[in-house]
Design an enzyme around this catalytic site. Structure first.
Site, short mmCIF file in Angstrom:
data_model
loop_
_atom_site.label_atom_id
_atom_site.label_comp_id
_atom_site.label_asym_id
_atom_site.label_seq_id
_atom_site.Cartn_x
_atom_site.Cartn_y
_atom_site.Cartn_z
N LYS A 1 0.85 -1.20 0.00
CA LYS A 1 0.00 0.00 0.00
C LYS A 1 0.88 1.24 0.00
O LYS A 1 1.89 1.30 0.71
CB LYS A 1 -0.92 -0.03 1.23
CG LYS A 1 -1.98 1.07 1.25
CD LYS A 1 -2.90 0.94 2.49
CE LYS A 1 -3.95 2.04 2.53
NZ LYS A 1 -4.80 1.95 3.76
N SER B 1 -9.73 2.42 2.94
CA SER B 1 -8.88 3.11 2.00
C SER B 1 -7.96 2.19 1.19
O SER B 1 -7.46 2.58 0.16
CB SER B 1 -8.00 4.11 2.74
OG SER B 1 -7.15 3.44 3.67
N SER C 1 -9.75 0.02 7.09
CA SER C 1 -9.22 0.05 5.73
C SER C 1 -8.54 -1.22 5.25
O SER C 1 -8.19 -1.32 4.07
CB SER C 1 -8.24 1.22 5.57
OG SER C 1 -8.96 2.41 5.54
N1 GLN Z 1 -12.96 4.58 6.20
C1 GLN Z 1 -12.33 5.04 7.38
C2 GLN Z 1 -11.94 6.48 7.24
O1 GLN Z 1 -12.21 7.05 6.24
C3 GLN Z 1 -11.16 4.18 7.71
C4 GLN Z 1 -9.91 4.60 7.05
C5 GLN Z 1 -8.74 3.74 7.42
O2 GLN Z 1 -8.87 2.72 8.08
N2 GLN Z 1 -7.58 4.19 7.01
O3 GLN Z 1 -11.36 7.05 8.10
#
Ligand code: GLN
Length: 504
Positions: A79, A154, A178
Site C-alpha cells: 500500500k 482506503s 481500511s
Molecule cells: N474509512 C475510514 C476512514 O475514512 C477508515 C480509514 C482507514 O482505516 N484508514 O477514516
C-alpha cells in the site's frame, strides 16, 4: 501447467522451496497479470522495475543453499501509505507526487529481509481517508468482481490486487477498517493486528493512536505468513509492543485441522441487529454462526452499548490527529511546493496545501483543527476520548464472557462507484462495525463467507479478539474458512468473473 498467479502464497512458497518454480518465474507471472488486467482494475499506482532483479537475487541465494525464510521469493504488493526507497510513496495524494523516501518503512524492510519481492505500490484513498478508494488523487481502483463497483477503502488497491490475482500477498493499513472493509467487498482476507503489534515506522500517519499495518491475502494462512514477517518490536516505534509473538501461520494451520470451534464462545452484539445490514450480508453472517454452532461453538448474545457512538467519536479523534499529522506537509519539508511570485512563506504554504490536498482531506483538517481549538477542545475532543474509554470497557466486559466477538464486516456489499462520493456521512457509516476495534486497540480479521443473493457480491465476517490475542483470530478464522472451502470446493474468489485481458 499450473497458473502461478492462482496459487496461494503458502503453495507458491512450497513450490519455490522445492525449486519447482523460480522466484523470477513467479514474479514474471504476476507482472504479466498486472500488465493484462491492471488497466481495468487500477490497483497499482506504481509497478516496480526492480522486482525481477530482486527475484533473481532470491533464486541465486536459494541455489547457493542459503537459509531462506518460509516465504522467500513470493511477490508482495505494498500500500502506498508505506514508504519505500526504490519506489515513490504518495499516500494517494498529489501533495506527495513523486516523493522518494530516504528509508524503508519497517514492515517493508522486514518484508525484503524475508525475501518477499515488492511488485509495486497500491492505490488508496488520499492519506487513507475513505471507504472506496475514490478519494485517491490518482483515480479510483475498481472491484475485480464488478468493475463498476468500489473495492473498498482506503486500501482498495491492495485488496483488488489480491482479488484480481495480481499479487498473492499485500500490505495494508487499518485506521478504522481500511484492511477489513476492502477484504469484505472483494472476497479476500484482511487482518488488523493488535495496536502496537506491527511497527508503524514509515507508515505515513493518518491517526497515530488508531493506525495499524496488516496483511491482505486470499487465505487465512497466507495472512498468518505475512503477519509473521512484519510483527514484532521496533525501536523506531514508541508504541510498539516489546513482547515476542507466537507464529500466526502455525495458529492458522492449527485452526484448519483442529477442532478449535468446539466449546468456543462467540459473542454476537445485541446492539447490531440484522436490520442494520443488507439482507444478504445478515444472511451470510447467520449462516456462518450456524456452521460454527454445528461444530460445537456456543453463540452468546453480548451487549456493547457504546458501539453506536463509535463512528461519532472516531470522526472527532481521527480528524484531530490527522490535522496535526498533516501539518508537516507545509511546502517546505516534503513534496509539492507551488510558486507564488512575490508571495510570503504563508502564501506559498496555503497555495500548496490548497492545490495538493483533495476535498476529503481538507474537510478532515478543518474538522480536526476545530475539534482541537481552545474553545471546543473539551466539548468535542475531550468527550470523544471519554467515549473511547467507554467502548474499551464494552470490550473488556464482552471478553470476560466470550472468546471472540463476531459481526458482519460492513453493512453492505460493494456499492457502485460514485454512489456515496458526495455524501460523506453515508461513506463514514460503512465503518460502523470495524471502527470499535481501532478505538480499543484490539485485533480483527475479516474473511469471506459467501455471496449476497441479491447482487452476487462477496460478504465477509469479522472476528475480534482481546488485545494480543491475534493468534486466536487465525485459529478461529482458519477453522471457519476450512468449513467453507469444503462446502465450496475451493475459495470464494475462484467464483469471481474472469477479467478482460486476463484470460489465460
Ligand atoms: N474509512 C475510514 C476512514 O475514512 C477508515 C480509514 C482507514 O482505516 N484508514 O477514516
Amino acid at each position: 501447467m499450473t497458473d502461478i498467479t492462482r496459487l496461494s502464497a503458502a503453495d507458491l512458497a512450497d513450490k519455490l522451496a522445492s525449486r519447482e518454480i523460480s522466484s523470477v518465474e513467479a514474479t514474471r507471472a504476476h507482472l504479466d497479470r498486472i500488465a493484462a488486467v491492471d488497466g481495468d482494475v487500477h490497483a497499482f499506482l506504481h509497478v516496480s522495475d526492480r522486482a525481477l532483479d530482486a527475484a533473481a537475487e532470491i533464486d541465486r541465494r536459494r541455489a547457493a543453499r542459503e537459509d531462506l525464510g518460509p516465504v522467500a521469493g513470493v511477490p508482495l504488493a505494498i500500500k502506498d501509505v508505506l514508504v519505500t526507497t526504490d519506489m515513490p510513496s504518495t499516500s494517494g495524494s498529489k501533495i506527495l507526487e513523486g516523493y522518494m523516501s530516504p528509508f524503508d518503512a519497517t514492515v517493508v524492510a522486514r518484508s525484503r529481509a524475508a525475501g518477499l519481492v515488492p511488485l509495486g505500490k497500491t492505490n488508496m484513498d488520499e492519506f487513507a481517508m475513505g471507504s472506496s478508494t475514490e478519494h485517491s488523487a490518482y483515480g479510483p481502483t475498481r472491484n475485480p468482481w464488478d468493475l463498476d463497483r468500489i473495492p473498498g477503502g482506503s486500501g482498495g488497491g491492495s485488496a483488488a490486487a489480491v482479488a484480481a490475482f495480481e499479487a498473492p500477498l499485500a500490505l495494508g493499513s487499518d485506521t478504522g477498517g481500511s484492511i477489513r472493509q476492502p477484504a469484505h467487498v472483494t472476497g479476500t482476507v484482511g487482518v488488523k493486528p493488535t495496536y502496537g503489534g506491527v511497527s508503524r515506522y514509515g507508515a505515513i500517519a493518518l491517526a497515530s493512536s488508531l493506525d495499524q499495518v496488516g496483511p491482505v491475502t486470499r487465505t487465512v494462512l497466507d495472512s498468518g505468513l505475512l503477519h509473521d514477517v512484519i510483527a514484532g518490536h521496533d525501536i523506531h516505534d514508541a508504541t510498539s509492543i516489546p513482547d515476542a509473538w507466537p507464529s500466526f501461520a502455525d495458529a492458522a494451520r492449527e485452526g484448519a485441522r483442529g477442532d478449535v470451534l468446539k466449546g468456543l464462545k462467540v459473542g454476537v452484539v445485541k446492539e447490531l441487529p440484522d436490520s442494520d445490514f443488507q439482507p444478504g450480508v445478515a444472511a451470510a453472517f447467520r449462516d456462518s454462526l450456524a456452521k460454527m454452532e454445528a461444530q460445537g461453538a456456543e453463540i452468546v448474545e453480548i451487549s456493547a452499548p457504546h458501539f453506536e457512538y463509535a463512528v461519532a467519536a472516531y470522526y472527532l479523534i481521527l480528524p484531530a490527529e490527522a490535522s496535526s499529522n498533516l501539518a508537516k506537509f507545509d511546502s517546505v519539508r516534503f513534496g509539492m511546493r507551488l510558486d507564488v511570485p512575490g508571495g510570503t512563506v504563508e502564501d506559498v504554504m496555503s497555495a500548496t496545501r490548497d492545490a495538493g490536498f483533495g476535498p476529503e482531506v481538507k474537510r478532515r483538517i478543518i474538522l480536526g483543527t476545530y475539534a482541537l481549538s481552545a474553545g471546543y477542545y473539551d466539548a468535542y475532543y475531550g468527550s470523544a476520548q471519554k467515549v473511547r474509554t467507554l467502548i474499551q470497557r464494552d470490550f473488556d466486559q464482552a471478553f470476560a464472557q466470550v472468546d471472540v466477538i463476531a459481526t458482519p464486516t460492513a453493512p453492505t456489499t460493494a456499492f457502485k462507484l460514485g454512489e456515496k462520493i458526495d455524501d460523506p456521512l453515508s461513506m463514514y457509516l460503512n465503518d460502523l462495525t470495524t471502527i470499535p476495534a481501532n478505538l480499543a486497540g484490539v485485533p480483527g480479521i475479516s474473511l469471506p463467507v459467501g455471496l449476497a443473493p441479491e447482487d452476487g457480491l462477496p460478504v465477509g465476517i469479522q472476528f475480534l479478539a482481546p488485545a494480543r490475542e491475534d493468534a486466536r483470530l487465525y485459529r478461529v478464522g482458519a477453522a471457519l474458512e476450512a468449513l467453507f472451502v469444503d462446502e465450496w470446493g475451493g475459495l470464494l474468489l475462484d467464483r469471481a468473473p474472469e477479467l478482460k485481458g486476463g484470460a489465460r
